[in-house]
Design an enzyme around this catalytic site. Sequence first.
Site, PDB file in Angstrom:
ATOM      1  N   HIS A 109     -11.805  -5.174   8.255  1.00 19.86           N
ATOM      2  CA  HIS A 109     -12.386  -4.968   7.517  1.00 19.86           C
ATOM      3  C   HIS A 109     -14.036  -4.278   7.168  1.00 19.86           C
ATOM      4  O   HIS A 109     -14.822  -4.859   7.212  1.00 19.86           O
ATOM      5  CB  HIS A 109     -12.762  -6.777   6.976  1.00 19.86           C
ATOM      6  CG  HIS A 109     -11.961  -7.075   6.654  1.00 19.86           C
ATOM      7  ND1 HIS A 109     -10.687  -7.617   7.642  1.00 19.86           N
ATOM      8  CD2 HIS A 109     -11.494  -7.241   5.835  1.00 19.86           C
ATOM      9  CE1 HIS A 109      -9.778  -8.470   7.525  1.00 19.86           C
ATOM     10  NE2 HIS A 109     -10.293  -8.085   6.283  1.00 19.86           N
ATOM     11  N   GLU A 153       1.211  -1.694   0.018  1.00 18.66           N
ATOM     12  CA  GLU A 153      -0.339  -0.004  -0.425  1.00 18.66           C
ATOM     13  C   GLU A 153       0.685   0.987   0.194  1.00 18.66           C
ATOM     14  O   GLU A 153       0.284   2.291  -0.608  1.00 18.66           O
ATOM     15  CB  GLU A 153      -0.988   0.125   1.735  1.00 18.66           C
ATOM     16  CG  GLU A 153      -2.880  -1.025   0.702  1.00 18.66           C
ATOM     17  CD  GLU A 153      -1.848  -2.633   1.321  1.00 18.66           C
ATOM     18  OE1 GLU A 153      -0.653  -2.642   1.394  1.00 18.66           O
ATOM     19  OE2 GLU A 153      -2.512  -3.328   0.999  1.00 18.66           O
TER      20      GLU A 153
END
Lengths: 364, 346
Positions: B149, B80
Amino acid sequence: MPAPAKSTAATSTRRRTSRTSEAQRAKLENYYRQMLLVRRFEERAQRAYLQAYIGGYCHLNLGEEAAIVGLLDALDPHDYLFTNYREHGYAIAKGIEPERVMAELYGRTDGVSKGWGGSMHMFDVEHRLLGGYGIVGGQLPIATGTALALQYQDRSEVVMCTMGDGTTAIGAFHESLNLAALWKLPIVYVIINNGLGMGTDVAHASAEPELYKRAAAYRMPSARVDGADPEATASAALQAVEAARGGTPYLLEVMTERLRGHSVVDPAKYRSTDETTRLKGADPVVLFAARLLERGVLDQAALDVIDTETAARIDAVAQFAEASPEPDVSTLFDHTYATPVPNDSRRLPGSPLFAPAPFPGRPA
Amino acid sequence: MTTMAERTHTTSGAPEPASGTRTLSFSKAINEGLRAAMRHDDKVMLMGEDIGPLGGVFRVTDGLQAEFGEQRVVDTPLAESGIVGTAIGLAMRGYRPVCEIQFDGFVFPAFNQITTQLSKIHNRTRGAVQMPVVIRIPYGGGIGGVEHHGESPEALFAHTAGLRVVSPSTPQEAYTMIQEAIASPDPVLFFEPKSRYWGKGAVDLEAPVGTDTLNTAHVVRQGTDVTLVAYGPSVATAIKTADALAEEGRSAEVLDLRAISPIDTAAVVASVRKTGRCVVIHEAPVFFGAGAEIAARVTEECFYALEAPVLRVGGFHTPYPVAKHEHEYLPSVDRVLDAVDRAFAH
């Protein structure tokens, strides 16, 4: 610090001959002039910092002069440079006027970043210095992205991205080298290994202290070179740049010495007396001057003239910086966003410089 | 191994340009917005993990690599910091990268690049270099997504000057907002409420693309008694609450912020001066959340109009809970109704 090893790729151009060609003589003189300019600039910056003309932090390139001059000699003017927070010499060697670099250190409007960047955050699109970066490793993925853009746009320029030895332990180092090797990007990563990440030596920070070998994990060519020798550094850097221009990214480790503390205010107490004594014999500017004398490239009189001229230039540089105006405080609010935003307060509370906020009225 | 530039630019089999009004799911609306932006400007490119042939975990980029090629829809390694940092470097050379972060909790390896570089480069260069980078982040709970999540980290970014932080609430808004985000010369954190991905709505594919959604809040429902301030997934909760309040004879105004930063304070203030009560709803923890900022601003600017303190309904100051308990963590209609009752009790 380990002695510079024979690298896999770099070769020294050192030639002990008195029949140096005129072009070669001029090149070597120019190396010396640039090295001394960086040396005197940094000494002046240190003085100005201690006199409180310069605020913030101030990381000097003292000991890195030969490496800077050699590396930048391998770049074309249109190539891009990303560097870190120890950047003054790189900005000068990339072609930015020393006056503008010093004015930036002084926080003045004529500075490279109009006085708002400071020592660590110079940025000059025209000279293709795409930033000093104050966070260790921050520049690596960004430089990688610019290399990807150059590949997409089918350009011939390359990116050079310098970092310190401590940066090789950061995750972004590995992400970036992986991406560059995977995508065959035109980029040279340069590790300036001065043996110390602030106060921790490389042997205590890296499981593979021969840092150039880390490239093997990405099947990327790499080499280590003596950064006290501008000719050897230039030769190794040219090989790296040519590889990058051909679509093979490269990792070059340049062995240097940091002659002073991490920054001006660091007394470097972690260094032993023996180490401090050793460093006195490892000054790249002194070593290169001696070599030029020995090879008959310059005589003592010529060295003295260069010294005098450089001192005068640096005096003028400091005077320029001192005379440059400070930015208006209200420009603090400029450029946070590129477009208008709601609630864009430009008011400093309590400051008479700005209109007070409207007082919410009590309803009737 | 091929270089990125050597990869094919496939255009065969591209669907016809979309037009008119169609019923689309939220995720398909973003997909169509991305497609429109990429057709409009060939400097727009997508980067992320598994966004190519797979089309992303939530299929938001489905079919885009087939239409625009591997060079404009780039499957990246799991990196990322590298993805966002590379996007910054691309933007320096004129590209408009759109990065997909796979899940909310995965953005943190890139937090350094976003907050220390992306947000500051326009300022640091005194306007010489713009940063038209969009970072798409599926966020929020409601799908049994657990820790990393189901989280809502928007306040962590709103605290950093230089970033725009936005979240759409309907398919139409999603379609328009993603295009306005891509067109913006400022970096945009684009938070996509993943619990709404499958919800459908009418989308005008010819709706004008300007800058409104990045700068202005939007009154979803007019009301007179209490203002419900929400964004992203909580707008639907606010509307359901307003329906329930209407049955009780109370008139709630629902304000969709759209942009969490910079925030359209004027719209909030105008509504609360009218209603005298304000309840802020978001899935993120209320502690130091967007609601705290709104409460402070409303208190400062609506002090004499308030009938009750500003109240907040949101996540707790705990790690995001396991799947079977997320309904207790998330702001439900019942919890918002309780807050409204408390506001009326003053």
